[in-house]
Design an enzyme around this catalytic site. Structure first.
Site, PDB file in Angstrom:
ATOM      1  N   GLY A 199       0.787  -1.229   0.000  1.00 33.59           N
ATOM      2  CA  GLY A 199       0.000   0.000   0.000  1.00 33.59           C
ATOM      3  C   GLY A 199       0.818   1.278   0.000  1.00 33.59           C
ATOM      4  O   GLY A 199       0.502   2.228  -0.705  1.00 33.59           O
ATOM      5  N   HIS A 200       1.911   1.279   0.778  1.00 31.59           N
ATOM      6  CA  HIS A 200       2.580   2.568   0.954  1.00 31.59           C
ATOM      7  C   HIS A 200       3.457   2.963  -0.238  1.00 31.59           C
ATOM      8  O   HIS A 200       3.988   4.067  -0.272  1.00 31.59           O
ATOM      9  CB  HIS A 200       3.369   2.593   2.274  1.00 31.59           C
ATOM     10  CG  HIS A 200       4.657   1.839   2.240  1.00 31.59           C
ATOM     11  ND1 HIS A 200       5.870   2.484   2.134  1.00 31.59           N
ATOM     12  CD2 HIS A 200       4.924   0.518   2.287  1.00 31.59           C
ATOM     13  CE1 HIS A 200       6.832   1.559   2.122  1.00 31.59           C
ATOM     14  NE2 HIS A 200       6.280   0.368   2.220  1.00 31.59           N
ATOM     15  N   CYS A 322      15.591  -0.641   2.184  1.00 27.44           N
ATOM     16  CA  CYS A 322      15.599  -1.821   3.037  1.00 27.44           C
ATOM     17  C   CYS A 322      17.003  -2.378   3.247  1.00 27.44           C
ATOM     18  O   CYS A 322      17.247  -3.088   4.207  1.00 27.44           O
ATOM     19  CB  CYS A 322      14.708  -2.903   2.471  1.00 27.44           C
ATOM     20  SG  CYS A 322      13.000  -2.414   2.464  1.00 27.44           S
TER      21      CYS A 322
END
Lengths: 382, 403
Positions: A199-200, A322
């Site tokens: 979603g983000h 990440c």
């Protein structure tokens, strides 16, 4: 501020935040509750599911809401592998996957799985022949990302799907976290079995995402509990986040139709500008995704350039967000070019709808200036 | 290269004589409606066939929609190309590559309406066939029983190619058989019964018996969701929601337990018949399958049917549960039906209902109770909803802008 780090995360659309707030305050019931408040939440949940399914041209029953890309990839890979381990224990993936795919695959090695890793060429793409060579009798899962998060290379998902459609034993998982809303992908036409979305990355909220699992494909759950999401993902549904996600996805898909060319134009401009710049190596393939542009300045450590740009009000990133906390080596760039200096000095620009050509021009000018200045210093230091 | 038009064959309608025009017009209207948001396509018809002229629109979504329209026997996409052998070769290969199912064998049948074309049929067959063989793997010629018979028609203005035959939904055009009322419970059977009736050209409206607080909001929603699925066929479905609590309570109080189910069904039938009359329809459809449950034994149906002489259509009467479930899965209604909410059929079911009720007895028990006024009341208080395809909740609610 020029925010050019949209592959790390995007700013939620204001309309999305409105939905989140309204659902959180007015429709806070548990969708599994029998009373009216619960029913309303359930209606919102199924309407959101339908909207997401319609946008992907699949069935509502094929959408499972998750907490995001990492959970989606883990659920897809471990769930598929565990449900198929009686048929074989061989998994194929690529050298440039997101850590949530790479490490999920690695973790399965303890359970006796063998992992084959496909290399990529200098365009950051796998070769179909490598895939064909790697396929074995006991291959049960192939996991290949759609759009690479570091350099934006686009894998030939449709061609891979066509090859794999001849292997009924093999499940095809695609990590589409970076491609969603930016690069079109027809799940049906590409014979994709499982596909991850977050979603983000599409202007929704963090902690939301969904997994497409083709009808007829069974995967084991990671979480056991209340049997939500037809037992694949237990845990009370984040209704507000899910409604917000379905809205963000709609707006993003709409923007993809309307503003794809504009994004492409910005990238072309940046690409051309960086190609002409002294001391800069462009890592992204020219024909890659329209929103990611990755380059190296081998003389400079990437962190130095990142902070220099930041002081000019320009937000970019080094490798993927990440992995940037580990060490500043870009796995993807290393896999493409096998050049350490190049993969240690990587900067990623990632744009989205709403960014403009004027911003790209400013960024180019700033890079030009910084590289010129710093190079002098660095040479002296050498 | 793009497809030029889609050929639609009529099937059963073509056996009709004087009524044919009515059937064809109904089907045409339905096709027009289902393609209405695809800009550019044009529909034309002659005695045997209809043609959708694509005008540059992608043929796939059009075919997907046509597949669901009743009355259509089969569908074939067609290409129009210039009268040039090289172009024809490319087109033939394109056709072979885009078929929805993998083709293993093919043949080419050329018709040369224009005898001035420099190549004869044999030469064309060979040229195109050779081109296909050279440019494909594992595809061979089979003139007796090919997967694809590529029809090539050489005309003065252009060359047309077609051949892939895609099965249509069959049946009769929507609404060509009139209107009927479907008793929609929320179970697996009734939506299937509705679908099969629609296939035979019936315009179907649903009747649902709602007994709050014994049945939940969710069971009502389930029926709306099911109606939303059926509405995909023609764009909307009327649902009559009958408040049934009072009648059920009276039955529980007045009728002996083992006959309560029979009476409940009789009263549902009477209410349904009243609504049918109001809606000027001519039949009631149920999802009954012989012997499936106590209310669906021959004796039960005999006792229940006594209350009306309106035709009761039971499309599933000879079907096994597994056959019904198979259709329900194809319709996508199975999962909705399978949700575990109490509905009108389950809450008040007695522990051991009569499987062989007698007319005399049920009439005797009912003779002590005045149901007529309650039936009138239920009919007048019936709520009528118009459900649109895939409508999962009332979009008029304030929720709309959340999405």
């Amino acid at each position: 501020m020029i925010y050019f780090d949209n592959s790390a995360t995007t700013k939620p659309y204001p309309e999305v935040l409105e939905s989140f707030l309204k659902v959180s305050s007015d429709y806070f019931g548990n969708p599994s509750s029998l009373h009216g408040l619960g029913v309303q939440s359930e209606k919102l949940l199924s309407a959101a599911r339908k909207q997401v399914a319609d946008l992907l041209q699949v069935n509502s029953s094929e959408i499972y809401f998750t907490s995001g890309g990492t959970e989606g990839n883990n659920l897809a890979i471990k769930g598929a592998a565990h449900s198929r381990m009686n048929r074989g224990k061989h998994i194929i993936t690529t050298a440039i996957e997101h850590p949530s795919v790479e490490d999920a695959c690695q973790s399965l090695m303890h359970a006796g799985f063998e992992i084959s890793i496909l290399p990529v060429n200098e365009s950051g793409q796998i070769e179909l022949s490598d895939l064909k060579d790697a396929l074995r009798e006991d291959t049960v899962l192939v996991s290949i990302m759609h759009v690479n998060n570091e350099v934006g290379s686009v894998q030939p998902i449709a061609e891979v799907g066509k090859v794999l459609s001849q292997y009924p034993n093999v499940l095809f998982h695609v990590d589409n976290v970076q491609g969603a809303g930016k690069v079109p992908l027809s799940l049906r036409e590409a014979y994709v079995d499982i596909c991850t979305y977050s979603g983000h990355k599409i202007h929704g909220l963090k902690g939301t995402g969904f997994l497409y699992v083709r009808e007829g494909v069974r995967i084991d759950p990671l979480f056991h509990g209340g049997n939500q999401e037809t037992k694949i993902r237990s845990g009370t549904e984040n209704v507000a986040g899910i409604v917000a996600l379905s809205k963000a996805f709609r707006i993003s898909m709409n923007n993809q139709l309307l503003y794809h060319d504009k994004l492409e134009q910005i990238k072309k401009h940046l690409y051309k500008g960086l190609m002409e710049m002294q001391g800069v190596l462009v890592n992204s393939p020219e024909e890659g995704a329209p929103h990611i542009l990755n380059f190296s300045v081998p003389l400079l450590k990437s962190e130095v350039l990142l902070h220099a740009l930041e002081s000019d009000g320009i937000i970019v990133s080094t490798t993927s967000a990440c992995s940037s906390k580990k060490r500043a080596v870009s796995k993807t760039v290393d896999a493409m070019f096998h050049d350490q200096a190049r993969s240690e000095s990587v900067i990623r620009i990632s744009t989205t709808y709403g960014n403009g050509l004027d911003e790209a021009k400013q960024v180019l000018a700033a890079i030009q200036k910084i590289v010129a200045n710093l190079e002098k210093i660095m040479r002296v230091a050498k | 290269m793009k497809f030029d038009h889609i050929i639609i064959r009529y099937g059963e309608i073509s056996t009709k004589k004087r009524n044919r025009k009515g059937f064809v017009d109904k089907m045409k209207a339905h096709i027009r409606w289902s393609l209405k948001d695809i800009d550019g396509v044009v529909l034309t018809a002659n005695r045997e066939r209809m043609y959708v002229l694509l005008n540059g629109v992608d043929h796939k979504p059009v075919i997907e929609r046509l597949k669901g329209i009743f009355g259509i026997q089969s569908i074939s996409p067609a290409i129009k190309v210039e009268r040039d052998l090289e172009v024809m070769k490319t087109a033939a290969l394109y056709y072979l590559n885009q078929t929805s199912e993998e083709v293993g064998t093919f043949k080419i049948t050329t018709k040369r309406a224009d005898k001035d074309f420099p190549y004869n049929t044999d030469e064309i067959n060979r040229a195109l066939g050779g081109h296909l063989l050279r440019n494909t793997e594992d595809v061979t010629v089979d003139v007796k029983n090919p997967d694809l018979n590529l029809l090539v028609e050489v005309r003065r203005e252009a060359v047309y190619m077609t051949g892939e035959i895609i099965q249509g939904a069959g049946g009769l055009p929507f609404g060509s058989s009139g209107k009927a009322m479907l008793m929609l419970s929320g179970g697996i059977d009734s939506p299937v019964a509705g679908f099969l009736s629609m296939k035979r050209g019936l315009d179907v409206e649903a009747i649902h018996f709602y007994s709050p607080p014994f049945t939940s909001e969710r069971s009502r929603q389930k029926v709306i969701d099911l109606a939303g699925k059926l509405a995909e066929i023609n764009g909307s479905m009327k649902v009559h929601i009958v408040p049934f609590t009072e009648i059920q309570l009276l039955i529980q109080k007045q009728i002996p337990e083992n006959y309560s189910m029979t009476t409940t069904r009789r009263l549902m039938m009477r209410v349904a018949d009243k609504i049918r009359e109001k809606e000027e329809s001519m039949a009631i459809i149920t999802g009954e399958s012989l012997g499936q449950v106590a209310s669906q034994t021959m004796s039960s149906m005999f006792a229940i049917n006594e209350v009306t002489n309106t035709p009761i259509l039971r499309p599933l009467i000879t079907m096994d549960k597994t056959e019904i479930i198979k259709i329900a899965r194809e319709l996508d209604t199975f999962e909705i039906s399978n949700l575990p909410y109490e509905d009108c059929c389950t809450v008040f079911t007695p522990a051991s209902p009569k499987t062989k009720p007698k007319r005399e007895k049920v009439n005797y028990y009912e003779s002590f109770v005045d149901f007529d006024s309650l039936i009138e009341k239920a009919v007048t208080e019936t709520e009528i909803l118009t459900i649109k395809p895939g409508q999962t909740f009332d979009k008029e609610e304030a929720m709309e802008d959340l999405f």
